[in-house]
Design a protein around this motif. Structure first.
Motif, PDB file in Angstrom:
ATOM      1  N   VAL A  13       0.773  -1.148   0.032  1.00 18.93           N
ATOM      2  CA  VAL A  13      -0.045   0.006  -0.097  1.00 18.93           C
ATOM      3  C   VAL A  13       0.672   1.208   0.108  1.00 18.93           C
ATOM      4  CG1 VAL A  13      -1.772   1.467   1.277  1.00 18.93           C
ATOM      5  CG2 VAL A  13      -2.133  -1.149   0.894  1.00 18.93           C
ATOM      6  N   ALA A  14       1.872   1.346   0.826  1.00 18.44           N
ATOM      7  CA  ALA A  14       2.701   2.383   0.877  1.00 18.44           C
ATOM      8  C   ALA A  14       3.526   2.753  -0.417  1.00 18.44           C
ATOM      9  CB  ALA A  14       3.873   2.368   2.014  1.00 18.44           C
ATOM     10  N   ASN A  15       3.975   1.620  -1.098  1.00 13.37           N
ATOM     11  CA  ASN A  15       4.471   1.933  -2.386  1.00 13.37           C
ATOM     12  C   ASN A  15       3.561   2.084  -3.353  1.00 13.37           C
ATOM     13  OD1 ASN A  15       6.790   0.657  -1.248  1.00 13.37           O
ATOM     14  ND2 ASN A  15       6.773  -1.282  -2.192  1.00 13.37           N
ATOM     15  N   ALA A  16       2.236   1.770  -3.281  1.00  9.27           N
ATOM     16  CA  ALA A  16       1.255   2.487  -4.440  1.00  9.27           C
ATOM     17  C   ALA A  16       1.148   3.810  -4.227  1.00  9.27           C
ATOM     18  CB  ALA A  16      -0.067   1.325  -4.222  1.00  9.27           C
ATOM     19  N   LEU A  17       1.068   4.143  -2.908  1.00 14.15           N
ATOM     20  CA  LEU A  17       0.876   5.617  -2.505  1.00 14.15           C
ATOM     21  C   LEU A  17       2.140   6.471  -3.085  1.00 14.15           C
ATOM     22  CD1 LEU A  17      -0.529   8.002  -1.263  1.00 14.15           C
ATOM     23  CD2 LEU A  17       0.207   7.257   0.959  1.00 14.15           C
ATOM     24  N   ALA A  18       3.371   5.880  -3.004  1.00 14.32           N
ATOM     25  CA  ALA A  18       4.302   6.531  -3.470  1.00 14.32           C
ATOM     26  C   ALA A  18       4.294   6.815  -4.866  1.00 14.32           C
ATOM     27  CB  ALA A  18       5.610   6.009  -2.947  1.00 14.32           C
TER      28      ALA A  18
END
Length: 322
Positions: free
Chosen positions: A175-180
């Protein structure tokens, strides 16, 4: 759903305020439940010295927040607002997670919540923070610190790094990577990475290292070593280590190891691959090696990490979709 309150005040800085709003205040459908985000502060507080903001919530909103974020202040010599300090202290006593971005650390320090803890702030102000609050263990050389539920970051972009670190802790790496990717920022820089303090630009190696990092990222399943990286850019191992550290703030070996851990996190969250297969796909070799390094880096074994984050939803995106 985790509640997040951003505490504004006269003199708060725009960049850090905007970073927190972008990360926590916009639900992009990346997880089943995003954050219950509120902004609080005095009426018509000035941000960045000129922008007036109005919010229906005062500092009493901190009373029931799971996470409280304090953005940077423009004047570290001035005492922070007493009512904000009291509200931060009360939130800490209640068990809320406290976060400061850049010089917001001075507010947390004034509330006493940094006493006996490691903390950081913008490198220009670490000496002042240490002098004014000697009970705080100030570390001037890191991007951010997560010390038992009290989190502090260095200046500007490091605040975004810390916000993404929080998303990783709450929703997982995928999720954090997708947001980044949506925000078009680096997915994650480790908190222990050095602040870029007076590091001279190395123009003739910047592009070469960018190519090198891409080359390595496509080959994490291979048993790459630092000599392999050095040969790829036609440097000696010693010269690569020296120049890579000067440009990126971390050594080639540490960077490579961090990428392997990050890839393992993503595979644990998004695939049903066994730990043995993930060890092979990340260049760790054996499941035992992966478990040892994974536990050392994240504090939990891979199996528990997978059970924690396996059901989080992170849609596939590309950089062009940001």
């Amino acid at each position: 759903m985790t509640s997040v309150v951003l505490a504004l005040y006269d003199g708060a800085m725009l960049f850090e305020t905007a970073a927190a709003c972008e990360v926590f205040g916009v639900d992009r459908g990346l997880a089943d439940a995003w954050y219950d985000f509120r902004v609080c502060g005095p009426r018509e507080a000035r941000l960045g010295g000129w922008l007036r903001v109005d919010t229906p919530h005062g500092f009493d909103a901190l009373a029931d927040a799971d996470t409280v974020i304090v953005p940077a202040c423009a004047d570290v010599e001035a005492d922070p607002p007493a009512d904000l300090v009291d509200a931060v202290r009360a939130a800490h006593d209640r068990g809320a997670r406290l976060v400061s971005l850049c010089t917001g650390a001075f507010v947390l320090a004034a509330a006493g919540v940094l006493d006996g803890r490691r903390a950081t702030t913008h490198w220009e102000h670490t000496a002042a923070l240490a002098a004014r609050y000697p009970r705080v263990q100030v570390d001037p050389d890191v991007l951010y610190i997560d010390d038992r539920g009290v989190l502090t970051s260095a200046g500007k972009a490091a605040g975004m790094d810390l916000c993404l670190h929080i998303v990783t802790a709450d929703h997982g790496a995928a999720v954090a990577n997708a947001l980044a990717r949506r925000l078009v920022v680096p997915a994650r820089r480790a908190g222990g990475q050095a602040q870029f303090i007076a590091v001279p630009a190395v123009a003739d190696t910047g592009h070469a290292f960018s190519d090198l990092l891409d080359w390595v990222s496509e080959r994490l399943h291979e048993p790459l070593t630092v000599p392999d990286l050095a040969r790829q850019v036609n440097m000696s191992t010693r010269n690569l280590t020296r120049r890579f550290t000067a440009v990126t703030g971390t050594t080639p070996l540490r960077w490579l190891h961090t990428q392997r851990i990050h890839r393992a996190q993503e595979l644990l969250e998004t695939t049903d691959d066994s730990v043995e297969l993930i060890a092979a796909r990340t260049g760790m070799g054996t499941a035992a090696t992966l478990r040892r390094h994974f536990h050392r880096a994240l504090g939990v074994p891979p199996d528990i990490y997978r059970r924690t984050f396996r059901n989080h939803r992170a849609p596939t995106t590309t950089w062009a979709q940001a």
